[in-house]
Design a protein around this motif. Structure first.
Motif, mmCIF file in Angstrom:
data_model
loop_
_atom_site.group_PDB
_atom_site.id
_atom_site.type_symbol
_atom_site.label_atom_id
_atom_site.label_comp_id
_atom_site.label_asym_id
_atom_site.label_seq_id
_atom_site.Cartn_x
_atom_site.Cartn_y
_atom_site.Cartn_z
ATOM 1 N N LEU A 1 13.075 52.363 30.466
ATOM 2 C CA LEU A 1 12.617 53.142 31.615
ATOM 3 C C LEU A 1 11.649 54.249 31.211
ATOM 4 N N ARG A 2 10.536 53.878 30.656
ATOM 5 C CA ARG A 2 9.514 54.879 30.332
ATOM 6 C C ARG A 2 8.624 55.092 31.551
ATOM 7 N N ASN A 3 8.397 56.359 31.900
ATOM 8 C CA ASN A 3 7.573 56.710 33.067
ATOM 9 C C ASN A 3 8.075 56.080 34.357
ATOM 10 N N VAL A 4 9.373 56.028 34.496
ATOM 11 C CA VAL A 4 9.986 55.468 35.703
ATOM 12 C C VAL A 4 10.804 56.558 36.387
ATOM 13 N N GLN A 5 10.700 56.636 37.725
ATOM 14 C CA GLN A 5 11.559 57.547 38.478
ATOM 15 C C GLN A 5 12.814 56.772 38.883
ATOM 16 N N GLY A 6 13.968 57.361 38.615
ATOM 17 C CA GLY A 6 15.229 56.708 38.954
ATOM 18 C C GLY A 6 15.529 55.569 38.002
ATOM 19 N N SER A 7 16.467 54.733 38.378
ATOM 20 C CA SER A 7 16.782 53.548 37.567
ATOM 21 C C SER A 7 17.323 52.468 38.504
ATOM 22 N N PRO A 8 17.128 51.186 38.130
ATOM 23 C CA PRO A 8 17.531 50.109 39.044
ATOM 24 C C PRO A 8 19.030 50.092 39.324
ATOM 25 N N LYS A 9 19.317 49.875 40.583
ATOM 26 C CA LYS A 9 20.704 49.767 41.028
ATOM 27 C C LYS A 9 21.398 48.607 40.311
ATOM 28 N N VAL A 10 22.637 48.860 39.895
ATOM 29 C CA VAL A 10 23.481 47.838 39.260
ATOM 30 C C VAL A 10 24.764 47.800 40.074
ATOM 31 N N CYS A 11 25.342 46.637 40.250
ATOM 32 C CA CYS A 11 26.540 46.526 41.083
ATOM 33 C C CYS A 11 27.766 46.080 40.303
ATOM 34 N N ASP A 12 28.916 46.341 40.916
ATOM 35 C CA ASP A 12 30.154 45.810 40.355
ATOM 36 C C ASP A 12 30.304 44.357 40.826
ATOM 37 N N ILE A 13 31.388 43.749 40.494
ATOM 38 C CA ILE A 13 31.557 42.325 40.767
ATOM 39 C C ILE A 13 31.555 42.014 42.269
ATOM 40 N N ASN A 14 31.818 43.051 43.112
ATOM 41 C CA ASN A 14 31.815 42.873 44.571
ATOM 42 C C ASN A 14 30.537 43.372 45.233
ATOM 43 N N ASN A 15 29.482 43.582 44.446
ATOM 44 C CA ASN A 15 28.184 44.008 44.960
ATOM 45 C C ASN A 15 28.157 45.422 45.522
ATOM 46 N N ASN A 16 29.059 46.265 45.022
ATOM 47 C CA ASN A 16 28.989 47.690 45.344
ATOM 48 C C ASN A 16 28.283 48.399 44.198
ATOM 49 N N GLY A 17 27.366 49.324 44.526
ATOM 50 C CA GLY A 17 26.611 50.036 43.499
ATOM 51 C C GLY A 17 27.520 50.759 42.511
ATOM 52 N N LEU A 18 27.164 50.683 41.222
ATOM 53 C CA LEU A 18 27.941 51.345 40.179
ATOM 54 C C LEU A 18 27.364 52.733 39.920
ATOM 55 N N PRO A 19 28.207 53.764 39.865
ATOM 56 C CA PRO A 19 27.705 55.104 39.558
ATOM 57 C C PRO A 19 27.167 55.210 38.122
ATOM 58 N N ASN A 20 27.768 54.514 37.201
ATOM 59 C CA ASN A 20 27.352 54.587 35.788
ATOM 60 C C ASN A 20 26.445 53.412 35.422
ATOM 61 N N ALA A 21 25.432 53.155 36.283
ATOM 62 C CA ALA A 21 24.594 51.960 36.127
ATOM 63 C C ALA A 21 24.012 51.794 34.724
ATOM 64 N N LEU A 22 23.468 52.867 34.173
ATOM 65 C CA LEU A 22 22.764 52.726 32.896
ATOM 66 C C LEU A 22 23.702 52.472 31.719
ATOM 67 N N SER A 23 24.907 52.999 31.798
ATOM 68 C CA SER A 23 25.801 52.808 30.654
ATOM 69 C C SER A 23 26.724 51.598 30.823
ATOM 70 N N ALA A 24 26.803 51.058 32.048
ATOM 71 C CA ALA A 24 27.702 49.918 32.267
ATOM 72 C C ALA A 24 27.281 48.725 31.417
ATOM 73 N N LYS A 25 28.240 48.093 30.811
ATOM 74 C CA LYS A 25 27.984 46.869 30.052
ATOM 75 C C LYS A 25 27.741 45.734 31.050
ATOM 76 N N SER A 26 26.920 44.763 30.674
ATOM 77 C CA SER A 26 26.625 43.645 31.565
ATOM 78 C C SER A 26 27.836 42.732 31.758
ATOM 79 N N GLY A 27 27.984 42.237 32.978
ATOM 80 C CA GLY A 27 29.020 41.252 33.264
ATOM 81 C C GLY A 27 28.803 39.963 32.465
ATOM 82 N N CYS A 28 27.616 39.805 31.911
ATOM 83 C CA CYS A 28 27.315 38.643 31.075
ATOM 84 C C CYS A 28 27.777 38.876 29.652
ATOM 85 N N ASP A 29 28.305 40.051 29.446
ATOM 86 C CA ASP A 29 28.719 40.477 28.111
ATOM 87 C C ASP A 29 30.146 41.013 28.169
#
Ligand SMILES: *[C@@H]1O[C@H](CO)[C@@H](O)[C@H](O)[C@H]1NC(C)=O
Ligand SMILES: *[C@@H]1O[C@H](CO)[C@@H](O)[C@H](O)[C@H]1NC(C)=O
Length: 222
Positions: free
Chosen positions: A42-70
């Motif tokens: 995220l260089r020169n980006v405002q904000g960060s992309p929304k990430v969701c939990d398994i039920n498609n609710n936005g995660l508060p800790n989007a950037l630090s959350a580990k991927s569900g693929c991992d």
């Protein structure tokens, strides 16, 4: 780009002020946490992309959350589905090569295939490493049922399965009925609005200012 602009202003040559890139369009939806949602991307980006939990609710800790693929809790939000606004224009999100395009927006025009002449405003929230037919400069449109690509663990852990081929996904609109309800509209979009598989159709695209219609979903802009 800046260099060309300066040359044009100085009258040193007739360089175009804006340059349309070309590539091919593909589809994909691997349910994984989008690749732009990491601080390093995220260089020169405002904000960060929304990430969701398994039920498609936005995660508060989007950037630090580990991927569900991992084995983690971060998934691709169902809000990233493509949406038609008219017969000739759609809005949506995309996977692009490398991290440099993260949260940038592009106006894509199809130059071949059944969507030839139609346009789509996309924002990059995910990135790919070139593999197989997909090369740097191509755009993978986030489309449910569009293929899980190299990663088959995301949709399997979020929805219990993948749909269609890993490259290309389902091969007809009727197969969209096999997707969960919340993803079906985005799957039908491909066969109804674009009128075909989209894979390998020629596109031309240019960066544009991100519209609020996209940033209000993603939570980022560049
Ligand atoms: C699937 O995604 C996870 C998390 O992003 C990643 O660690 C893994 O390497 C990916 N697998 C493949 C085959 O790309
Ligand atoms: C284009 O549309 C025609 C007519 O609906 C269809 O038969 C054909 O499969 C479509 N082409 C692609 C590449 O999807």
């Amino acid at each position: 780009m800046r260099f060309q602009t300066l040359l044009a202003v100085a009258g040193l040559g007739s360089f175009p002020l804006t340059h349309a890139a070309t590539g091919k369009s593909f589809t994909g939806w691997d349910c994984c946490k989008p690749g732009c949602a990491w601080q390093a991307n995220l260089r020169n980006v405002q904000g960060s992309p929304k990430v969701c939990d398994i039920n498609n609710n936005g995660l508060p800790n989007a950037l630090s959350a580990k991927s569900g693929c991992d084995g983690g809790t971060g998934y691709l939000c169902d809000a990233y589905v493509p949406t038609p606004v008219s017969d000739s224009l759609s809005y949506g999100f995309a996977t692009m090569g490398g991290a440099a395009n993260c949260c940038k927006c592009f106006l894509v025009t199809w130059k071949s295939g059944n969507a030839s002449g139609k346009q789509m405003l996309v924002q990059a929230v995910n990135n790919f490493e070139p593999a197989g037919d997909v090369k740097i400069g191509d755009i993978v449109i986030l489309t449910p049922g569009g293929g899980n690509g190299p990663n088959e663990t995301g949709c399997r852990s979020q929805y219990g399965k993948n749909w269609g081929q890993s490259g290309g996904g389902v091969s007809s609109g009727s197969e969209c009925a096999n997707l969960p309800q919340n993803l079906q509209g985005g799957c039908y979009w491909r066969y109804n609005w674009a009128r075909g598989a989209i894979n390998k159709w020629d596109i031309e695209y240019q960066q544009v200012t991100c519209p609020s219609r996209l940033t209000s979903i993603s939570g980022c802009s560049a």
